[in-house]
Design an enzyme around this catalytic site. Structure first.
Site, mmCIF file in Angstrom:
data_model
loop_
_atom_site.group_PDB
_atom_site.id
_atom_site.type_symbol
_atom_site.label_atom_id
_atom_site.label_comp_id
_atom_site.label_asym_id
_atom_site.label_seq_id
_atom_site.Cartn_x
_atom_site.Cartn_y
_atom_site.Cartn_z
ATOM 1 N N ASP A 63 -85.600 -12.605 -3.435
ATOM 2 C CA ASP A 63 -84.860 -13.390 -4.312
ATOM 3 C C ASP A 63 -84.228 -11.910 -5.162
ATOM 4 O O ASP A 63 -84.696 -10.690 -4.942
ATOM 5 C CB ASP A 63 -85.805 -13.868 -5.430
HETATM 6 C C1 BGC Z 1 -82.538 -17.066 -8.450
HETATM 7 C C2 BGC Z 1 -82.568 -17.628 -6.863
HETATM 8 C C3 BGC Z 1 -80.954 -17.396 -6.719
HETATM 9 C C4 BGC Z 1 -80.475 -15.966 -6.792
HETATM 10 C C5 BGC Z 1 -79.085 -15.868 -6.513
HETATM 11 C C6 BGC Z 1 -81.957 -15.549 -8.550
HETATM 12 O O1 BGC Z 1 -82.252 -15.021 -9.693
HETATM 13 O O2 BGC Z 1 -84.063 -16.872 -8.761
HETATM 14 O O3 BGC Z 1 -83.016 -19.078 -7.054
HETATM 15 O O4 BGC Z 1 -80.801 -17.861 -5.409
HETATM 16 O O5 BGC Z 1 -80.763 -15.559 -7.957
HETATM 17 O O6 BGC Z 1 -78.202 -16.146 -7.628
#
Ligand code: BGC
Length: 755
Positions: free
Chosen positions: A232
């Site tokens: 993530d």
């Molecule tokens: C989120 C993800 C997301 C990623 C990219 C993170 O903060 O938890 O779900 O895909 O950012 O935006």
């Protein structure tokens, strides 16, 4: 040359630095290119319910994304219980990705709704792992059928936003497997996502991004996952540990800082290069897959997708209450639409999933095609404070009409990625509006826009409640279609709505203390808990009404006894007994009638959505397998079906079971019980053979107990360890030696006589 050989060759030609560089992104949304070897970079984009493609050139997180179509969020989608529908959505999203040159769409989210307070519940499907994993599978299959990939996220146990980057989710092994991992497992095995995104949090103390048990032992070795694992965004702590654990790609880039640790660790002999090779190779494979499936001629028709968004939402909404058949509305009556959400619907949540919608259809826009309605704002959209003027206008509007439809729900600031809710209430101004309007008008219908369960103190004072969830940019069209009967509601709740927050199983342990949250409720998440505790929910899991009625009949099983490696077919007939065409979600739950471990009363193991014309009936078949009956047995680290009777319950909701039958299932895998002097009579008598041997022993040593007729005596022996028989009996035949011989006999006979 086949692709494996080509990739081997590329890897051979790469320097250590180049390999390490592939293990992190280029900016926020790209993988890195290696120009010298003609390796392209590819772009990823959020998800899950639309395309949030940000400025490709700037490649930063803050830029506004391109205009796109916002589809219903996962909280709504799951209520469709419709695999085909979700797959269709996936295909549309996949086409959008192709049109925009996106290789991987960052979704779906398969985290379990442990608490309704989780700020991101709107992005997740359900409190039930089977429903969640089935929905995620359908979504993945749809997207990936278009030659682009998904990222199944957030693996795993990211069930709250509070301290999401540091909190440790403390969970026991059985709960981990049966609830939280099961929600990902089916999707990984059946739909083979191109990528899996590890979560921010720690799991029993270890960051998901460097957790070998999670990312390698379970995901790859047990589930056979072959794709790439991406972090993530910002989930990496110790990159070298991450590489060892199986985290292939770090996103976003750490500007090369973490790549350098990888290089140094290899040079210092602290990291075997084979780990880096594996990660770099998976990035190369991903790039290759996208290049292979790339289509240059896909046109993104936003209007078509907008209509699809309306159709999907109309198949998701849940009619929670419909007293006196207040719905569908008669367009010839005097109707008021009240509440700002009728004009500016809340249709998505905040955070990384936020779509820059190219258009929004409100209920007020859509109703124009049907009839004239009166309208009043009723409240200020982003405030709790009661605005007396708006309130009074709304009351007068409601008074002057025969039916008042109130559009209420949670404001943007209540629900978002990044933080959790602290209560389940609607804003004060909306609660007051409902109260005051229902005092002057007895025909009130509530339309709810929210990403997760809310408390409803007004439930008994209104006639109709339609749950629209966060239904995407065409939600207004879908709501009007349902309100006026153009479409028949056919969604059912994918989560329990408790009467009050404190009824929720995680209540005492949410969101934890400091950096630790204990999942003390164990497997009793959602309806599993409410059923066991006999707590009456506001609306149960699986509940949803229709404008027609259905009869369930003629349940049949293909066999009444089976081994757990066989399949069982359960058939039922469903008939539409009402006057309009409708769709019903038939749900199948399993109950283990007698279990030596603590189990839920019911677990969802099958569902089918069936369309029927008035008077029509259809036969529906469910196929059950070992996993339908098994629990995760930590003694053998495997799924295990205890021998016994399993009830098969088929119905219209988790609390509305219409048909019941049963089957005896026997396990095929073995559980070795080590018998010792500390085993109780109950332990020994838990199998038929054990019971016979115990009887034989009692008679050998002249204990005058007939366990078949003396229930009090039996109860005592059930709890008594063998060794205590020496102390509690003046029978000279009972010695430690004699008991020892008996224990040896038990171990020989019972462990060679396993089911
Ligand atoms: C989120 C993800 C997301 C990623 C990219 C993170 O903060 O938890 O779900 O895909 O950012 O935006």
């Amino acid at each position: 040359m086949n692709i494996d050989k080509i990739l081997d060759k590329i890897l051979e030609e790469m320097t250590l630095e180049e390999k390490a560089s592939l293990c992190s992104g280029d900016g926020f949304w790209h993988t890195k290119a290696v120009e010298r070897l003609d390796i392209q970079r590819i772009m990823v984009s959020d998800g899950p319910h639309g395309l949030r493609k940000v400025n490709e050139e700037k490649d930063c997180v803050t830029d506004e994304s391109i205009k796109a179509v916002c589809f219903p969020t996962a909280s709504a989608l799951a209520c469709s219980f419709d695999r085909g529908l979700i797959e269709r959505l996936g295909k549309a999203l996949g086409d959008e990705c192709q049109a925009e040159g996106i290789a991987v769409l960052l979704g779906p989210g398969a985290n379990i709704k442990r608490s309704p307070l989780c700020g991101r519940n709107f992005e997740y499907f359900s409190e039930d792992p089977y429903l969640s994993t089935e929905m995620a599978s359908a979504y993945i299959k749809g997207v990936q059928s278009r030659g682009v990939g998904v990222s199944l996220k957030h693996f795993a146990l990211n069930n709250q936003e509070h301290r999401r980057m540091s909190i440790s989710a403390e969970v026991d092994e059985r709960t981990l497997r049966e609830i939280y991992l099961a929600s990902f497992e089916g999707a990984v095995k059946n739909a083979k996502p191109w990528t899996v995104m590890c979560s921010y949090n720690r799991i029993n103390g270890i960051h998901a991004s460097e957790n070998p048990k999670l990312l390698t032992d379970i995901l790859r070795n047990e589930w056979g996952y072959k794709g790439l694992v991406v972090s993530d965004w910002g989930a990496v702590d110790n990159r070298v540990n991450g590489i060892k654990a199986g985290l292939d790609l770090e996103m976003p880039s750490s500007m090369g800082k973490n790549d350098k640790y990888i290089v140094d660790a290899v040079r210092l002999g602290k990291l075997n290069i084979k780990y880096v090779d594996k990660c770099a190779r998976r990035v190369l494979e991903l790039v290759d897959k996208f290049e292979e499936g790339k289509k240059s001629n896909v046109v993104w028709d936003k209007e078509k997708d907008h209509k699809l968004a309306a159709k999907i939402e109309s198949e998701c909404m849940v009619l929670l209450k419909n007293d006196d058949n207040i719905l569908p509305l008669d367009k010839n009556k005097k109707i008021a639409f009240i509440g700002k959400f009728a004009k500016s619907p809340r249709y998505q949540g905040g955070g990384s999933s936020h779509i820059n919608s190219y258009k929004v259809t409100s209920a007020l826009d859509a109703v124009k095609d049907i009839c004239d309605v009166s309208y009043a704002d009723g409240y200020l959209i982003n405030e709790d404070r009661i605005d007396e003027k708006l309130l009074n206008e709304a009351i007068s509007t409601a008074e002057a009409c025969e039916i008042a439809v109130l559009f209420v729900g949670l404001p943007d600031m209540y629900e978002s990625e990044g933080y959790d809710r602290s209560h389940l209430r609607l804003p004060e101004c909306q609660l007051e509006l409902i109260k005051r309007v229902s005092e002057v008008n007895k025909n009130v219908v509530i339309v709810l826009h929210n990403g997760s369960a809310v408390e409803m103190p007004f439930v008994d004072n209104v006639k109709g409640i339609l749950e629209a969830y966060l239904g995407g940019q065409a939600v207004g069209q879908a709501v009007v279609d349902i309100l006026f009967g153009k479409k028949n509601p056919c969604g059912k709740l994918a989560e329990t709505f408790p009467r009050k927050l404190s009824d929720n199983p995680s209540y005492l342990n949410f969101p934890g203390e400091g950096d630790r949250v204990r999942y003390q409720e164990g497997i009793f998440v959602g309806y599993r808990y409410y059923n066991k505790k006999e707590i009456e929910p506001l609306f149960p899991f699986g509940h949803g009404l229709s404008y027609t009625t259905f009869e369930y009949k003629d349940i049949e099983v293909s066999k009444t006894e089976m081994n757990d490696d066989e399949e069982l077919t359960v058939s039922v007939t469903l008939k539409n007994t009402g006057k309009v065409k409708g769709k019903e979600i038939v749900q199948l739950y399993i109950n283990d009638e007698q279990s030596s471990v603590i189990r839920s009363i019911k677990e969802l193991k099958g569902f089918e959505k069936v369309t029927l014309n008035p008077g029509e009936e259809k036969r529906i078949a469910f196929v059950l397998d070992k996993r339908s009956f098994a629990y995760y047995n930590t003694d053998i680290s495997d799924w295990y079906t205890e021998y016994g009777k399993y009830n098969i319950l088929v119905g219209a909701s988790s609390r509305d079971i219409r048909l019941k039958t049963s089957v005896y299932v026997a396990p095929t895998n073995k559980v070795r019980v080590e018998y010792t002097l500390n085993c109780t009579g109950g332990d020994i008598m838990s199998t038929e053979t054990g019971r016979e041997l115990f009887k034989e022993f009692l008679s050998d040593v002249n204990v005058g107990l007939d366990i078949d007729s003396d229930s009090a005596g039996l109860a005592m022996y059930n709890e008594l360890p063998l060794r205590a028989m020496v102390s509690f009996s003046d029978n000279e035949n009972i010695t430690r030696e004699k008991l020892g011989q008996f224990v040896r006999k038990l171990n020989i006979i019972l462990n060679s006589d396993l089911y």
